[in-house]
Each structure stands twice: as C-alpha cells, then as structure tokens.
Write a protein that holds these residues in place. Sequence first.
Motif, PDB file in Angstrom:
ATOM      1  N   LEU A  63      -8.677  12.660   0.409  1.00 14.39           N
ATOM      2  CA  LEU A  63      -7.737  12.402   1.495  1.00 14.39           C
ATOM      3  C   LEU A  63      -8.487  12.103   2.786  1.00 14.39           C
ATOM      4  CD1 LEU A  63      -5.199  15.286   0.814  1.00 14.39           C
ATOM      5  CD2 LEU A  63      -4.974  12.880   0.166  1.00 14.39           C
ATOM      6  N   ASN A  64      -7.827  11.388   3.689  1.00 16.36           N
ATOM      7  CA  ASN A  64      -8.387  11.183   5.020  1.00 16.36           C
ATOM      8  C   ASN A  64      -8.407  12.512   5.760  1.00 16.36           C
ATOM      9  OD1 ASN A  64      -8.770   8.362   4.835  1.00 16.36           O
ATOM     10  ND2 ASN A  64      -6.609   8.011   5.263  1.00 16.36           N
ATOM     11  N   LEU A  69      -3.375   9.738   2.484  1.00 13.98           N
ATOM     12  CA  LEU A  69      -4.074   9.116   1.366  1.00 13.98           C
ATOM     13  C   LEU A  69      -4.526   7.719   1.766  1.00 13.98           C
ATOM     14  CD1 LEU A  69      -4.708   9.448  -1.721  1.00 13.98           C
ATOM     15  CD2 LEU A  69      -2.604   8.161  -2.110  1.00 13.98           C
ATOM     16  N   PRO A  70      -5.825   7.403   1.611  1.00 14.94           N
ATOM     17  CA  PRO A  70      -6.249   6.034   1.884  1.00 14.94           C
ATOM     18  C   PRO A  70      -5.590   5.120   0.846  1.00 14.94           C
ATOM     19  CG  PRO A  70      -8.121   7.373   1.158  1.00 14.94           C
ATOM     20  CD  PRO A  70      -6.918   8.249   1.190  1.00 14.94           C
ATOM     21  N   LEU A  71      -4.913   4.082   1.317  1.00 15.27           N
ATOM     22  CA  LEU A  71      -4.114   3.254   0.422  1.00 15.27           C
ATOM     23  C   LEU A  71      -4.233   1.793   0.818  1.00 15.27           C
ATOM     24  CD1 LEU A  71      -1.832   3.176  -1.805  1.00 15.27           C
ATOM     25  CD2 LEU A  71      -0.229   3.309   0.108  1.00 15.27           C
ATOM     26  N   PHE A  81      -1.300  -4.569   2.907  1.00 17.71           N
ATOM     27  CA  PHE A  81      -1.342  -3.307   3.653  1.00 17.71           C
ATOM     28  C   PHE A  81      -2.699  -2.678   3.407  1.00 17.71           C
ATOM     29  CE2 PHE A  81      -1.010   1.306   3.885  1.00 17.71           C
ATOM     30  CZ  PHE A  81      -0.491   1.470   5.146  1.00 17.71           C
ATOM     31  N   ASN A  82      -3.326  -2.182   4.478  1.00 21.88           N
ATOM     32  CA  ASN A  82      -4.595  -1.474   4.324  1.00 21.88           C
ATOM     33  C   ASN A  82      -4.596  -0.259   5.228  1.00 21.88           C
ATOM     34  OD1 ASN A  82      -7.158  -0.607   3.844  1.00 21.88           O
ATOM     35  ND2 ASN A  82      -8.148  -2.540   4.274  1.00 21.88           N
ATOM     36  N   GLY A  83      -4.321   0.888   4.642  1.00 20.66           N
ATOM     37  CA  GLY A  83      -4.357   2.155   5.366  1.00 20.66           C
ATOM     38  C   GLY A  83      -5.500   2.989   4.842  1.00 20.66           C
ATOM     39  N   GLY A  84      -6.634   2.324   4.650  1.00 13.95           N
ATOM     40  CA  GLY A  84      -7.791   2.999   4.077  1.00 13.95           C
ATOM     41  C   GLY A  84      -8.500   3.898   5.050  1.00 13.95           C
ATOM     42  N   ARG A  85      -9.723   4.148   4.767  1.00 13.76           N
ATOM     43  CA  ARG A  85     -10.528   5.075   5.565  1.00 13.76           C
ATOM     44  C   ARG A  85     -10.934   4.446   6.872  1.00 13.76           C
ATOM     45  NH1 ARG A  85     -11.395   9.617   2.724  1.00 13.76           N
ATOM     46  NH2 ARG A  85     -11.273   9.432   0.498  1.00 13.76           N
TER      47      ARG A  85
END
Length: 85
Positions: A63-64, A69-71, A81-85
């Motif tokens: 998890l961040n 959650l990086p997604l 969509f990029n909600g990563g780290r």
Amino acid sequence: MTIMTGSVARKLNKTMRHFPAGKPGTLPCTETLGVQVATFWMFDGELVVSVSLDPERIPAGLLNEDGTLPLRVEVGGTVIFNGGR
C-alpha cells in the motif's frame, strides 16, 4: 513499502485466483492478496470494472504510505488512470 522487483511481482501474480459466478446475483472476479476485480455489463450496455479491497489481507508494504492501493488502469494499452506510487 515493498521493493517491487520482477521476481516479487511474479510471486505475487501466482497468488491470483479466478472465481466464476456462483449463486444468482454473484459476479465472476479475480482475487489476489485481498484485492478483487470484477468486470460486468450493466443493463444499459455500460461495462463496469469494480475493484474491492480487503485491507486486512493486503500486505502493508504493497500500500501507499496513506493506505491507498497503487492502481493503474489501461484500456487497449492506453493508461486512462494512474494512481500509482
């Protein structure tokens, strides 16, 4: 935070399981480490991709720092969509 390497990713990907639709009203999904992803059609023709989380089953290192959650979501190879780290 877990340091993601190719070997770690391969090991995590091996935990992926598929659950077909069972009882009426249930949807097929894939599941890995507390993350379930279901894809289904709505009656109006809209495709839904639903991500459900069970935070108690997700290793903290994945998890961040804020607990999210990086997604990343891709459609046809294009990141939408990029909600990563």
